[in-house]
Design an enzyme around this catalytic site. Structure first.
Site, PDB file in Angstrom:
ATOM      1  CB  CYS A 199      37.008  52.459  25.005  1.00 37.84           C
ATOM      2  SG  CYS A 199      38.561  52.476  25.710  1.00 37.84           S
ATOM      3  CB  CYS A 206      41.849  48.922  23.629  1.00 36.43           C
ATOM      4  SG  CYS A 206      40.986  49.384  24.833  1.00 36.43           S
TER       5      CYS A 206
HETATM    6  C1  LIG Z   1      45.813  45.967  26.607  1.00 35.91           C
HETATM    7  C2  LIG Z   1      44.700  45.726  25.608  1.00 35.91           C
HETATM    8  C3  LIG Z   1      43.523  46.123  26.118  1.00 35.91           C
HETATM    9  C4  LIG Z   1      42.203  46.019  25.532  1.00 35.91           C
HETATM   10  N1  LIG Z   1      41.193  46.430  25.964  1.00 35.91           N
HETATM   11  C5  LIG Z   1      40.129  46.327  25.011  1.00 35.91           C
HETATM   12  C6  LIG Z   1      38.654  46.439  25.660  1.00 35.91           C
HETATM   13  O1  LIG Z   1      38.791  46.770  26.855  1.00 35.91           O
HETATM   14  N2  LIG Z   1      37.555  46.292  24.827  1.00 35.91           N
HETATM   15  C7  LIG Z   1      37.730  45.990  23.713  1.00 35.91           C
HETATM   16  O2  LIG Z   1      36.673  46.060  23.048  1.00 35.91           O
HETATM   17  N3  LIG Z   1      38.881  45.780  23.030  1.00 35.91           N
HETATM   18  C8  LIG Z   1      39.959  45.755  23.754  1.00 35.91           C
HETATM   19  N4  LIG Z   1      41.337  45.665  23.293  1.00 35.91           N
HETATM   20  C9  LIG Z   1      41.386  45.443  21.725  1.00 35.91           C
HETATM   21  C10 LIG Z   1      41.097  43.870  21.478  1.00 35.91           C
HETATM   22  O3  LIG Z   1      41.580  42.962  22.002  1.00 35.91           O
HETATM   23  C11 LIG Z   1      41.612  43.657  19.976  1.00 35.91           C
HETATM   24  O4  LIG Z   1      40.453  44.611  19.179  1.00 35.91           O
HETATM   25  C12 LIG Z   1      40.894  42.443  19.039  1.00 35.91           C
HETATM   26  O5  LIG Z   1      41.639  41.444  19.974  1.00 35.91           O
HETATM   27  C13 LIG Z   1      40.819  42.605  17.745  1.00 35.91           C
HETATM   28  O6  LIG Z   1      40.789  41.099  17.242  1.00 35.91           O
HETATM   29  P1  LIG Z   1      41.557  40.734  16.089  1.00 35.91           P
HETATM   30  O7  LIG Z   1      40.978  39.348  15.587  1.00 35.91           O
HETATM   31  O8  LIG Z   1      41.444  41.977  14.700  1.00 35.91           O
HETATM   32  O9  LIG Z   1      43.242  40.806  16.119  1.00 35.91           O
HETATM   33  P2  LIG Z   1      43.772  39.618  17.067  1.00 35.91           P
HETATM   34  O10 LIG Z   1      42.660  38.994  18.077  1.00 35.91           O
HETATM   35  O11 LIG Z   1      44.985  40.441  17.663  1.00 35.91           O
HETATM   36  O12 LIG Z   1      44.251  38.553  16.360  1.00 35.91           O
HETATM   37  C14 LIG Z   1      44.729  38.539  15.055  1.00 35.91           C
HETATM   38  C15 LIG Z   1      45.387  37.170  14.817  1.00 35.91           C
HETATM   39  O13 LIG Z   1      45.991  36.962  13.470  1.00 35.91           O
HETATM   40  C16 LIG Z   1      47.036  36.375  13.456  1.00 35.91           C
HETATM   41  N5  LIG Z   1      47.849  37.015  12.221  1.00 35.91           N
HETATM   42  C17 LIG Z   1      48.627  37.922  12.050  1.00 35.91           C
HETATM   43  N6  LIG Z   1      49.176  37.828  10.964  1.00 35.91           N
HETATM   44  C18 LIG Z   1      49.077  36.856  10.292  1.00 35.91           C
HETATM   45  C19 LIG Z   1      49.199  36.276   9.059  1.00 35.91           C
HETATM   46  N7  LIG Z   1      50.188  36.965   8.275  1.00 35.91           N
HETATM   47  N8  LIG Z   1      48.849  35.184   8.597  1.00 35.91           N
HETATM   48  C20 LIG Z   1      47.894  34.427   9.423  1.00 35.91           C
HETATM   49  N9  LIG Z   1      47.514  34.919  10.757  1.00 35.91           N
HETATM   50  C21 LIG Z   1      47.937  36.298  11.092  1.00 35.91           C
HETATM   51  C22 LIG Z   1      47.635  36.471  14.897  1.00 35.91           C
HETATM   52  O14 LIG Z   1      48.470  35.502  15.037  1.00 35.91           O
HETATM   53  C23 LIG Z   1      46.545  36.831  15.756  1.00 35.91           C
HETATM   54  O15 LIG Z   1      46.308  35.346  16.184  1.00 35.91           O
HETATM   55  C24 LIG Z   1      42.353  45.666  23.929  1.00 35.91           C
HETATM   56  C25 LIG Z   1      43.507  45.346  23.343  1.00 35.91           C
HETATM   57  C26 LIG Z   1      44.886  45.064  24.317  1.00 35.91           C
HETATM   58  C27 LIG Z   1      46.189  44.704  23.798  1.00 35.91           C
END
Ligand SMILES: Cc1cc2nc3c(=O)[nH]c(=O)nc-3n(C[C@H](O)[C@H](O)[C@H](O)COP(=O)(O)OP(=O)(O)OC[C@H]3O[C@@H](n4cnc5c(N)ncnc54)[C@H](O)[C@@H]3O)c2cc1C
Length: 411
Positions: free
Chosen positions: A347, A167
């Site tokens: 965003c 983000c």
């Molecule tokens: C402050 C903030 C504001 C945001 N605002 C927005 C918004 O307005 N709109 C929007 O669309 N997005 C927004 N985002 C971004 C969005 O939250 C992320 O893009 C999204 O959560 C990505 O999902 P993900 O599953 O890739 O990662 P995550 O949701 O972070 O999950 C990754 C998971 O993998 C696990 N993991 C890590 N390493 C390992 C490993 N080696 N083995 C097993 N598991 C592991 C972690 O524990 C975690 O649970 C924002 C993020 C933040 C921090």
């Protein structure tokens, strides 16, 4: 393709139980019966991170952004509470920190990214104290709001590291909501606001720069491009930035602060490159349309860990999980890849309480508005309602359960 037609004993392993990991499980389950899915995830809790910006602005309850991991893992799915430390794509197994080896037929890498607080000297020991905060951590977003509430005058700094970050608008969302609160309280004139960013533009898609620049001016924020935060002295309340682009490459500037909102540099989890799954950037090297690994046909990636050139957002993950689910279902049917991802990311820039500029775009910065009749380059109340009310509810009740509204993949 009718989902119920596919029935298989194949085994899918998903690395990560975050937003994309859980959603992709739900989307596969919709299409494939009897499939054996295991999620490997070390955490006890699952988070809705997009609302942390609102928490930092005093506009959302932090407790509404967290649920137990057990509660979000789709029924019938195995959960191994451990971290993956290595993938062996040849023999098709993953190895966990506790030494388990788990075989797969399909692997989905959904492990998100790593926040590199350690890359900024002095930061970790002062986070949550001395006016230093970040909406990028569950336990700090409320501290942001406390600092904003208590601030009556002085120096406020909002930093943004080099991209890619998740983000990319979130650093300035913190600024807008803070300034809007100070403006409403009548204290904004007493506060010097600095937005220090490592890059050279306030937003990567040119159409959204004018409305954001308008708000930065309205809030009298000084924008400092090519300022990369490298050191924080919490006791003295000083933040030091390297001036990237400086000819010598080593000039620094130190600014005083009463409040410092930091967004840390971000990188891919190390096991991806240690397993040979990366491109030169360190992110998981999948085809940007099919999300299938460029070298290993049975590996896919979704979410923030992908090397694809889209905005790393939950909105992107929402569309990516459908593509991966469809392509796995197609392969099980002996068909070629059925779906392509267009790079969509979104965003919602919370420029003030009650108004959002909803930036929606895909590969090559192509605008991809969900509702084309609305002009997304202007702040709108409807977009605020989407961001602050609808999307959090839809996330828990819909996306994590395989509801794919507005996420249909491109054939
Ligand atoms: C402050 C903030 C504001 C945001 N605002 C927005 C918004 O307005 N709109 C929007 O669309 N997005 C927004 N985002 C971004 C969005 O939250 C992320 O893009 C999204 O959560 C990505 O999902 P993900 O599953 O890739 O990662 P995550 O949701 O972070 O999950 C990754 C998971 O993998 C696990 N993991 C890590 N390493 C390992 C490993 N080696 N083995 C097993 N598991 C592991 C972690 O524990 C975690 O649970 C924002 C993020 C933040 C921090």
């Amino acid at each position: 393709m009718k989902p119920e037609k596919i029935n298989t004993q194949k085994k899918v392993v998903v690395i990560g139980g975050g937003s994309s990991g859980i959603s992709v499980v739900a989307s596969i389950r919709k299409r494939v019966k009897g499939i054996d899915i295991t999620v490997i995830e070390p955490g006890d809790c699952h988070y809705y991170q997009p609302a942390w910006t609102l928490v930092g602005g005093g506009l959302f309850d932090i407790n509404e952004t967290r649920r137990s991991m057990r509660a979000v893992i789709p029924p019938g799915t195995a959960w191994i509470q451990d971290s993956v430390v290595r993938v062996e794509p040849g023999p098709k197994y993953v190895e966990t920190r506790q030494g388990q080896k788990i075989n797969y037929d399909f692997l989905i890498v959904a492990c998100g990214l790593v926040l590199r607080w350690d890359k900024i000297e002095g930061l970790e020991e002062t986070l949550g104290m001395n006016g230093v905060t970040s909406n990028y951590r569950f336990d700090l977003a409320e501290y942001t709001w406390r600092l904003v509430r208590e601030m009556q005058g002085g120096e406020a700094i909002f930093s943004q590291p080099p991209i890619p970050i998740k983000c990319a608008g979130a650093p300035q969302k913190a600024l807008y909501l803070s300034c809007d609160h100070w403006r409403r309280q009548g204290v904004l004139n007493n506060i010097n606001v600095n937005f220090c960013l490592a890059g050279a533009a306030v937003f990567g898609v040119p159409q959204f720069v004018p409305p954001l620049t308008h708000y930065l001016k309205k809030y009298r924020a000084q924008v400092n491009f090519r300022h990369n935060l490298v050191r924080v002295d919490g006791q003295r309340r000083q933040a030091t930035f390297s001036l990237d682009g400086d000819e010598e490459g080593k000039r620094e500037v130190t600014l005083p602060f009463d409040m410092l909102h930091v967004v840390p540099p971000q990188s891919a989890p190390a096991f991806i490159s240690q397993s040979g799954l990366t491109d030169e950037s360190g992110w998981c090297d999948v085809d940007k349309f099919t999300l299938r690994h460029k070298q290993w046909q049975t590996i896919f990636a979704v979410g923030d860990c992908c090397a694809t050139p889209n905005a790393k957002t939950l909105a992107a993950a929402r569309k990516q999980v459908v593509v991966v689910a469809e392509n796995i279902a197609a392969q099980l049917n002996g068909a070629p890849d059925a779906a392509r991802y267009d790079g969509y990311g979104s965003c919602p820039l919370t420029v003030e309480k009650g108004k959002v500029v909803l930036a929606e775009f895909g590969y090559d910065s192509k605008l991809l508005p969900t509702f084309p009749l609305f002009d997304n380059t202007h702040p709108s109340r409807m977009a605020w309602w989407l961001k602050a009310w609808f999307l959090p509810k839809f996330y828990w009740a819909g996306m994590l359960r395989g509801v794919e509204w507005f996420a249909k993949s491109k054939p």
